[in-house]
Design a protein around this motif. Structure first.
Motif, PDB file in Angstrom:
ATOM      1  N   UNK A 109      29.374  46.919  36.272  1.00  0.00           N
ATOM      2  CA  UNK A 109      28.637  45.682  36.536  1.00  0.00           C
ATOM      3  C   UNK A 109      27.276  46.009  37.120  1.00  0.00           C
ATOM      4  N   UNK A 110      26.345  45.090  36.940  1.00  0.00           N
ATOM      5  CA  UNK A 110      25.000  45.265  37.480  1.00  0.00           C
ATOM      6  C   UNK A 110      24.493  43.919  37.977  1.00  0.00           C
ATOM      7  N   UNK A 111      23.892  43.940  39.181  1.00  0.00           N
ATOM      8  CA  UNK A 111      23.371  42.723  39.812  1.00  0.00           C
ATOM      9  C   UNK A 111      22.083  43.075  40.542  1.00  0.00           C
ATOM     10  N   UNK A 112      21.091  42.198  40.462  1.00  0.00           N
ATOM     11  CA  UNK A 112      19.854  42.389  41.217  1.00  0.00           C
ATOM     12  C   UNK A 112      20.142  42.284  42.713  1.00  0.00           C
ATOM     13  N   UNK A 113      19.405  43.050  43.501  1.00  0.00           N
ATOM     14  CA  UNK A 113      19.632  43.048  44.947  1.00  0.00           C
ATOM     15  C   UNK A 113      19.496  41.661  45.554  1.00  0.00           C
ATOM     16  N   UNK A 114      18.508  40.888  45.085  1.00  0.00           N
ATOM     17  CA  UNK A 114      18.296  39.556  45.653  1.00  0.00           C
ATOM     18  C   UNK A 114      19.167  38.490  45.002  1.00  0.00           C
ATOM     19  N   UNK A 115      20.104  38.912  44.145  1.00  0.00           N
ATOM     20  CA  UNK A 115      21.048  37.977  43.534  1.00  0.00           C
ATOM     21  C   UNK A 115      22.470  38.198  44.045  1.00  0.00           C
ATOM     22  N   UNK A 116      22.619  39.022  45.098  1.00  0.00           N
ATOM     23  CA  UNK A 116      23.946  39.231  45.672  1.00  0.00           C
ATOM     24  C   UNK A 116      24.618  40.510  45.230  1.00  0.00           C
ATOM     25  N   UNK A 117      23.823  41.568  44.986  1.00  0.00           N
ATOM     26  CA  UNK A 117      24.393  42.818  44.477  1.00  0.00           C
ATOM     27  C   UNK A 117      25.438  43.404  45.410  1.00  0.00           C
ATOM     28  N   UNK A 118      25.152  43.450  46.717  1.00  0.00           N
ATOM     29  CA  UNK A 118      26.094  44.060  47.653  1.00  0.00           C
ATOM     30  C   UNK A 118      27.407  43.280  47.700  1.00  0.00           C
ATOM     31  N   UNK A 119      27.339  41.961  47.674  1.00  0.00           N
ATOM     32  CA  UNK A 119      28.561  41.148  47.692  1.00  0.00           C
ATOM     33  C   UNK A 119      29.392  41.381  46.440  1.00  0.00           C
ATOM     34  N   UNK A 120      28.735  41.439  45.274  1.00  0.00           N
ATOM     35  CA  UNK A 120      29.474  41.677  44.033  1.00  0.00           C
ATOM     36  C   UNK A 120      30.082  43.068  44.012  1.00  0.00           C
ATOM     37  N   UNK A 121      29.352  44.049  44.528  1.00  0.00           N
ATOM     38  CA  UNK A 121      29.901  45.403  44.615  1.00  0.00           C
ATOM     39  C   UNK A 121      31.164  45.415  45.477  1.00  0.00           C
ATOM     40  N   UNK A 122      31.102  44.760  46.627  1.00  0.00           N
ATOM     41  CA  UNK A 122      32.267  44.700  47.515  1.00  0.00           C
ATOM     42  C   UNK A 122      33.432  43.963  46.850  1.00  0.00           C
ATOM     43  N   UNK A 123      33.112  42.926  46.085  1.00  0.00           N
ATOM     44  CA  UNK A 123      34.173  42.176  45.401  1.00  0.00           C
ATOM     45  C   UNK A 123      34.894  43.041  44.374  1.00  0.00           C
ATOM     46  N   UNK A 124      34.135  43.817  43.587  1.00  0.00           N
ATOM     47  CA  UNK A 124      34.787  44.682  42.604  1.00  0.00           C
ATOM     48  C   UNK A 124      35.626  45.753  43.299  1.00  0.00           C
ATOM     49  N   UNK A 125      35.138  46.266  44.423  1.00  0.00           N
ATOM     50  CA  UNK A 125      35.917  47.258  45.170  1.00  0.00           C
ATOM     51  C   UNK A 125      37.232  46.661  45.670  1.00  0.00           C
ATOM     52  N   UNK A 126      37.189  45.398  46.110  1.00  0.00           N
ATOM     53  CA  UNK A 126      38.424  44.741  46.557  1.00  0.00           C
ATOM     54  C   UNK A 126      39.411  44.581  45.403  1.00  0.00           C
ATOM     55  N   UNK A 127      38.905  44.265  44.227  1.00  0.00           N
ATOM     56  CA  UNK A 127      39.783  44.069  43.079  1.00  0.00           C
ATOM     57  C   UNK A 127      40.375  45.380  42.576  1.00  0.00           C
ATOM     58  N   UNK A 128      39.529  46.397  42.456  1.00  0.00           N
ATOM     59  CA  UNK A 128      39.930  47.629  41.774  1.00  0.00           C
ATOM     60  C   UNK A 128      40.477  48.688  42.713  1.00  0.00           C
ATOM     61  N   UNK A 129      40.065  48.644  43.984  1.00  0.00           N
ATOM     62  CA  UNK A 129      40.512  49.660  44.924  1.00  0.00           C
ATOM     63  C   UNK A 129      39.695  50.924  44.873  1.00  0.00           C
ATOM     64  N   UNK A 130      38.635  50.961  44.064  1.00  0.00           N
ATOM     65  CA  UNK A 130      37.753  52.121  43.987  1.00  0.00           C
ATOM     66  C   UNK A 130      36.401  51.652  43.477  1.00  0.00           C
ATOM     67  N   UNK A 131      35.357  52.396  43.810  1.00  0.00           N
ATOM     68  CA  UNK A 131      34.013  51.970  43.408  1.00  0.00           C
ATOM     69  C   UNK A 131      33.064  53.160  43.438  1.00  0.00           C
ATOM     70  N   UNK A 132      32.102  53.175  42.536  1.00  0.00           N
ATOM     71  CA  UNK A 132      30.963  54.087  42.570  1.00  0.00           C
ATOM     72  C   UNK A 132      29.724  53.232  42.344  1.00  0.00           C
ATOM     73  N   UNK A 133      28.580  53.680  42.839  1.00  0.00           N
ATOM     74  CA  UNK A 133      27.397  52.828  42.799  1.00  0.00           C
ATOM     75  C   UNK A 133      26.137  53.658  42.667  1.00  0.00           C
ATOM     76  N   UNK A 134      25.150  53.087  41.982  1.00  0.00           N
ATOM     77  CA  UNK A 134      23.788  53.603  41.935  1.00  0.00           C
ATOM     78  C   UNK A 134      22.823  52.446  42.135  1.00  0.00           C
ATOM     79  N   UNK A 135      21.638  52.754  42.618  1.00  0.00           N
ATOM     80  CA  UNK A 135      20.602  51.739  42.798  1.00  0.00           C
ATOM     81  C   UNK A 135      19.351  52.139  42.037  1.00  0.00           C
ATOM     82  N   UNK A 136      18.806  51.169  41.285  1.00  0.00           N
ATOM     83  CA  UNK A 136      17.542  51.380  40.582  1.00  0.00           C
ATOM     84  C   UNK A 136      17.036  50.025  40.087  1.00  0.00           C
ATOM     85  N   UNK A 137      15.750  49.912  39.863  1.00  0.00           N
ATOM     86  CA  UNK A 137      15.126  48.674  39.374  1.00  0.00           C
ATOM     87  C   UNK A 137      15.395  47.503  40.315  1.00  0.00           C
ATOM     88  N   UNK A 138      15.540  47.770  41.624  1.00  0.00           N
ATOM     89  CA  UNK A 138      15.870  46.739  42.609  1.00  0.00           C
ATOM     90  C   UNK A 138      17.197  46.058  42.272  1.00  0.00           C
TER      91      UNK A 138
END
Length: 345
Positions: A109-138
């Motif tokens: 998944x990909x979300x802009x930082x000002x559109x709630x990226x951190x919240x969506x990242x945390x939500x996927x981690x809660x669902x899946x139990x694992x997460x990896x992340x990169x940041x680019x293009x804000x």
């Protein structure tokens, strides 16, 4: 046009952090753009319920799924998703993406930082139990594997967040993410209060949403014989169909999943509209409203009339004057204006 979230979405594959499956991938809330050109991602199956974006995907040569928000999704080893802004709708889409991911596969998944990226990242981690992340293009692009760490109970609960539910005391059904999904939009309410009960013949509601203005027309205008309910968002049109079917047995209803800005194919005695002035981003797009006005003028019969509501600051007067012989502002209240236009040029 620049689409940073779309560009960021493909970083894990461009950098070979994740493999691209030979069978391709399922892409939810898909959009066409620079990142998807050149045939670099074979086998991309796209799901998109917004008619303009769906048409753009087809013009770009991508395979698209039929638009029915109730349909089950095919499973793939890779599922891509661009979650929307509304929190419940985004959680439902992440849950559906993980459910559509075959065991051992990946959801990205990909979300802009000002559109709630951190919240969506945390939500996927809660669902899946694992997460990896990169940041680019804000933006943040984040991914997880579908395995036995997934919280199946939470998956089921969040997938149901998008289910249609009764609103306004049961008068309508709606769902998160649809415009003004749990209320009557004040601009539409103001327009409804000004509509005459003499509208008759073949009428269209452009940008109908879940169907509030169409319901008002059916209940108040006895002379209407046919009503076209035109909406670009398939998730909203499915609700309008549920909300309006059966309200009037003597009226022919036609539900059209269509981009009004590309013109209309029929002729009407009257058109009502609360046109959108945003597309899929936050920036104002008065060109959309102007295109609605031009489409209405082109589709009205010589004696036809347009009833329109808009924010007072939106610059529609020039095109209204160019496309209609008679234009008057009927009401102005709470930052909105009601316009009645007749005699299309």
């Amino acid at each position: 046009m620049s689409d940073p979230a779309l560009d960021a979405l493909f970083l894990p594959f461009e950098q070979r952090l994740l493999p691209w499956p030979s069978e391709g991938a399922l892409f939810l809330r898909a959009r066409a753009g620079v990142a998807t050109t050149g045939g670099r991602w074979p086998g991309l199956l796209c799901a998109q319920s917004f008619a303009p974006a769906h048409a753009e995907l087809q013009r770009a040569g991508f395979e698209t799924l039929p638009v029915d928000p109730e349909d089950a999704l095919p499973q793939r080893l890779l599922v891509l998703v661009l979650p929307p802004r509304q929190r419940d709708e985004a959680r439902a889409e992440l849950a559906r993406a993980l459910q559509a991911t075959a065991p051992g596969g990946w959801v990205v998944a990909s979300v802009a930082n000002d559109e709630g990226a951190k919240s969506s990242q945390d939500d996927l981690a809660r669902l899946a139990g694992n997460i990896a992340v990169q940041s680019k293009h804000k933006c943040r692009v984040f991914w997880a594997q579908r395995d036995d760490r997934a919280d199946t109970a939470l998956l089921a609960r969040w997938a149901a967040l998008d289910a249609p539910r009764a609103i306004l005391g049961g008068r309508f059904v709606s769902r998160p993410g649809v415009f003004a999904w749990d209320r009557i939009d004040p601009a539409s309410a103001l327009l409804a209060a000004q509509l005459p009960d003499t509208l008759s013949g073949h009428v269209a509601d452009l940008g109908a949403g879940y169907g509030f203005l169409s319901a008002e027309l059916l209940q108040r205008c006895a002379g209407i014989r046919a009503l076209d309910v035109v909406e670009a968002e398939g998730r909203a049109l499915a609700l309008a169909r549920r909300n309006l079917t059966g309200l009037r047995d003597d009226v022919t209803l036609d539900f059209q999943w269509a981009d009004v800005t590309r013109g209309l194919s029929r002729r009407y005695d009257a058109i009502v509209s609360n046109p959108p002035f945003h597309a899929q981003g936050r920036s104002e797009r008065p060109d959309i409203g102007r295109a609605f006005i031009a489409a209405a003028a082109g589709a009205l019969k010589p004696g036809g009339q347009l009833w329109l509501v808009a924010n007072r600051h939106l610059p529609y007067e020039e095109i209204l004057g160019a496309r209609f012989a008679q234009v008057r502002e009927v009401a102005a209240m709470a930052g909105f204006k009601i316009v009645h236009a007749e005699q299309p040029r």
